[in-house]
Design an enzyme around this catalytic site. Structure first.
Site, PDB file in Angstrom:
ATOM      1  CD  GLU A  17      -2.537   1.441   2.193  1.00 49.97           C
ATOM      2  OE1 GLU A  17      -3.771   0.705   2.534  1.00 49.97           O
ATOM      3  OE2 GLU A  17      -2.379   2.086   3.338  1.00 49.97           O
ATOM      4  CG  ASP A 109     -12.982   7.707   9.681  1.00 47.17           C
ATOM      5  OD1 ASP A 109     -13.980   7.012  10.336  1.00 47.17           O
ATOM      6  OD2 ASP A 109     -11.782   7.416   9.518  1.00 47.17           O
ATOM      7  CG  HIS A 150     -14.923   0.674  12.929  1.00 46.79           C
ATOM      8  ND1 HIS A 150     -15.805   1.429  13.043  1.00 46.79           N
ATOM      9  CD2 HIS A 150     -13.964   0.936  11.804  1.00 46.79           C
ATOM     10  CE1 HIS A 150     -15.367   2.541  12.640  1.00 46.79           C
ATOM     11  NE2 HIS A 150     -14.272   2.545  11.582  1.00 46.79           N
ATOM     12  CD  GLN A 177      -7.763  -0.900  12.179  1.00 47.48           C
ATOM     13  OE1 GLN A 177      -7.972  -1.526  13.305  1.00 47.48           O
ATOM     14  NE2 GLN A 177      -7.994   0.261  12.138  1.00 47.48           N
TER      15      GLN A 177
HETATM   16  P1  FAD Z   1     -17.861   0.380   7.248  1.00 48.95           P
HETATM   17  O1  FAD Z   1     -17.962  -0.863   6.705  1.00 48.95           O
HETATM   18  O2  FAD Z   1     -19.171   1.269   6.656  1.00 48.95           O
HETATM   19  O3  FAD Z   1     -18.130   0.247   8.774  1.00 48.95           O
HETATM   20  C1  FAD Z   1     -18.149   1.723   9.595  1.00 48.95           C
HETATM   21  C2  FAD Z   1     -18.573   1.450  10.881  1.00 48.95           C
HETATM   22  O4  FAD Z   1     -20.070   1.249  10.737  1.00 48.95           O
HETATM   23  C3  FAD Z   1     -18.472   0.090  11.555  1.00 48.95           C
HETATM   24  O5  FAD Z   1     -18.361   0.345  13.052  1.00 48.95           O
HETATM   25  C4  FAD Z   1     -19.609  -0.898  11.196  1.00 48.95           C
HETATM   26  O6  FAD Z   1     -19.798  -1.878  12.233  1.00 48.95           O
HETATM   27  C5  FAD Z   1     -20.644  -0.001  11.299  1.00 48.95           C
HETATM   28  N1  FAD Z   1     -21.718  -0.329  10.139  1.00 48.95           N
HETATM   29  C6  FAD Z   1     -21.563  -0.671   8.968  1.00 48.95           C
HETATM   30  N2  FAD Z   1     -22.843  -1.178   8.573  1.00 48.95           N
HETATM   31  C7  FAD Z   1     -23.800  -0.794   9.392  1.00 48.95           C
HETATM   32  C8  FAD Z   1     -25.117  -0.554   9.367  1.00 48.95           C
HETATM   33  N3  FAD Z   1     -25.881  -1.193   8.299  1.00 48.95           N
HETATM   34  N4  FAD Z   1     -25.692  -0.264  10.578  1.00 48.95           N
HETATM   35  C9  FAD Z   1     -25.174   0.104  11.462  1.00 48.95           C
HETATM   36  N5  FAD Z   1     -23.780   0.223  11.768  1.00 48.95           N
HETATM   37  C10 FAD Z   1     -23.189  -0.350  10.583  1.00 48.95           C
HETATM   38  N6  FAD Z   1      -9.515   5.775   5.143  1.00 48.95           N
HETATM   39  C11 FAD Z   1      -9.403   6.726   4.112  1.00 48.95           C
HETATM   40  O7  FAD Z   1     -10.089   7.998   4.540  1.00 48.95           O
HETATM   41  N7  FAD Z   1      -8.746   6.587   3.016  1.00 48.95           N
HETATM   42  C12 FAD Z   1      -8.210   5.140   2.611  1.00 48.95           C
HETATM   43  O8  FAD Z   1      -7.572   4.967   1.902  1.00 48.95           O
HETATM   44  C13 FAD Z   1      -8.516   4.190   3.813  1.00 48.95           C
HETATM   45  N8  FAD Z   1      -8.092   2.835   3.494  1.00 48.95           N
HETATM   46  C14 FAD Z   1      -8.343   1.966   4.414  1.00 48.95           C
HETATM   47  C15 FAD Z   1      -7.692   0.712   4.222  1.00 48.95           C
HETATM   48  C16 FAD Z   1      -8.078  -0.465   5.072  1.00 48.95           C
HETATM   49  C17 FAD Z   1      -7.287  -1.715   4.515  1.00 48.95           C
HETATM   50  C18 FAD Z   1      -8.499   0.007   6.141  1.00 48.95           C
HETATM   51  C19 FAD Z   1      -8.850  -1.241   7.148  1.00 48.95           C
HETATM   52  C20 FAD Z   1      -9.205   1.167   6.570  1.00 48.95           C
HETATM   53  C21 FAD Z   1      -8.762   2.201   5.643  1.00 48.95           C
HETATM   54  N9  FAD Z   1      -9.467   3.507   5.804  1.00 48.95           N
HETATM   55  C22 FAD Z   1      -9.259   4.599   4.835  1.00 48.95           C
HETATM   56  C23 FAD Z   1      -9.975   3.752   7.066  1.00 48.95           C
HETATM   57  C24 FAD Z   1     -11.585   3.667   7.021  1.00 48.95           C
HETATM   58  O9  FAD Z   1     -12.278   4.587   6.243  1.00 48.95           O
HETATM   59  C25 FAD Z   1     -12.150   3.972   8.459  1.00 48.95           C
HETATM   60  O10 FAD Z   1     -11.841   2.838   9.298  1.00 48.95           O
HETATM   61  C26 FAD Z   1     -13.532   4.153   8.387  1.00 48.95           C
HETATM   62  O11 FAD Z   1     -13.786   4.436   9.809  1.00 48.95           O
HETATM   63  C27 FAD Z   1     -14.559   3.016   8.239  1.00 48.95           C
HETATM   64  O12 FAD Z   1     -14.641   2.673   6.880  1.00 48.95           O
HETATM   65  P2  FAD Z   1     -15.313   1.322   6.356  1.00 48.95           P
HETATM   66  O13 FAD Z   1     -15.291   1.170   4.958  1.00 48.95           O
HETATM   67  O14 FAD Z   1     -14.563   0.085   7.226  1.00 48.95           O
HETATM   68  O15 FAD Z   1     -16.609   1.439   7.073  1.00 48.95           O
END
Ligand code: FAD
Length: 289
Positions: A17, A109, A150, A177
């Site tokens: 990455e 975020d 998360h 993560q």
């Molecule tokens: P989601 O999968 O939407 O989950 C977020 C939260 O919502 C979780 O607590 C989940 O339990 C909850 N949730 C999900 N669906 C529901 C529902 N239907 N009802 C209620 N709660 C729900 N950030 C950046 O800004 N840029 C990047 O390039 C980036 N790359 C990343 C790469 C990796 C491998 C990882 C692990 C993280 C990365 N992040 C990045 C960070 C990520 O954007 C944050 O961790 C963010 O807070 C969550 O994103 P997510 O896509 O996992 O969210």
């Protein structure tokens, strides 16, 4: 090339990455580092998306350059939480024009100062995944997962249930993560398989090269740091060269243990450091053959 095809072989994969520059004056420096990493010919490379999306053009251009100039498949990250549907459509057009076939679909975020009460088009990554699938069903989609749960969701079982919903929305693979204790990953994989998540899971490994990275990981995502690794950071954290050597050795050991236990896809957070990527690759040269 689709990442799903890269992952479909029985051979282990090692991917890297990188992140885009925050400002245009850093573009050349970051590009040069990324090119050195691409020249190592990893299985694929991912390019992150700056919070808020201000640097999304850089993400797209860097991802395109990786695949066009080095023949290394690339994965462009995309976040949705602070965008509306029209903006996401523009970003998808931008990636499509550059022939990017792989997108890491993330919620992201909310940036500081964003009015959290204002109505939004996106709340979760799964909504973005549906939109990407509608835009072009052939795009290969990756998503994030959290072996320790998360940070916003204190109920691990709910988090896993939402992860299953996200995968069912059309995810081809997951990347974890960072974690510093492999048992946490083994436990997570068992629970994920048990709930019916069967897509490939890439283990996200962060070679720690300075002690502030550990403090940041702990405060931002609550990552557990085993005593064995804390001792290393306590002992070598103030000596950058020693910490880099120890951090790479620890990450290498983690990877070897994962490979020995059947986790075949490793994604390394390089922090744009070609020397770190090269040393990890060198340490694994026979093991990955
Ligand atoms: P989601 O999968 O939407 O989950 C977020 C939260 O919502 C979780 O607590 C989940 O339990 C909850 N949730 C999900 N669906 C529901 C529902 N239907 N009802 C209620 N709660 C729900 N950030 C950046 O800004 N840029 C990047 O390039 C980036 N790359 C990343 C790469 C990796 C491998 C990882 C692990 C993280 C990365 N992040 C990045 C960070 C990520 O954007 C944050 O961790 C963010 O807070 C969550 O994103 P997510 O896509 O996992 O969210």
């Amino acid at each position: 090339m689709k990442i799903s095809d890269v992952l479909s072989t029985s051979k282990p994969t090692l991917s890297f990455e990188v992140f885009p520059p925050k400002t245009s004056d850093r573009y050349e420096t970051v590009s040069a580092a990324v090119e050195k990493i691409a020249a190592l010919k990893p299985s694929f490379m991912s390019v992150t998306y700056g919070a808020g999306g201000g640097t999304s053009l850089y993400t797209a251009d860097i991802a395109a350059n990786i695949q066009n100039s080095f023949g290394v498949p690339s994965l462009a990250h995309l976040t949705c939480v602070s965008s509306d549907k029209a903006t996401i459509r523009e970003k998808l057009d931008m990636l499509h024009e550059r022939h990017i076939e792989n997108i890491m679909a993330l919620r992201g975020d909310l940036p500081e100062g964003f009015d959290r009460d204002q109505p939004r088009d996106y709340h979760y990554a799964s909504e973005l995944i549906y939109d990407i699938k509608n835009y072009d069903p052939s795009v290969c989609i990756g998503a994030a997962c959290y072996p320790e749960g998360h940070v916003e969701n204190e109920h691990k079982s709910d988090d896993l249930r939402y992860l299953k919903e996200k995968v069912d929305a059309g995810v081809d693979f997951l990347t974890t993560q960072m974690f510093f204790d492999n048992n946490i990953l083994y436990n997570f994989l068992f629970r994920a398989r048990d709930i019916g998540i069967h897509v490939p899971v890439l283990a996200g490994i962060m070679p720690i090269t300075n002690k502030t990275q550990v403090a940041r990981a702990r405060s931002l995502s609550g990552t557990y740091v085993p005593t064995r690794f804390l001792s290393i950071v306590d002992r070598f954290g103030d000596d950058p060269k020693a910490m880099t050597q120890a951090g790479i050795a620890y990450a290498t050991e983690q990877i070897i243990d994962l490979l020995a236990n059947g986790v075949t896809h490793i994604h390394v957070y390089t922090m744009n450091k070609p020397s770190v990527a090269a040393r990890i690759m060198d340490n694994l040269s026979e093991i990955l053959k």
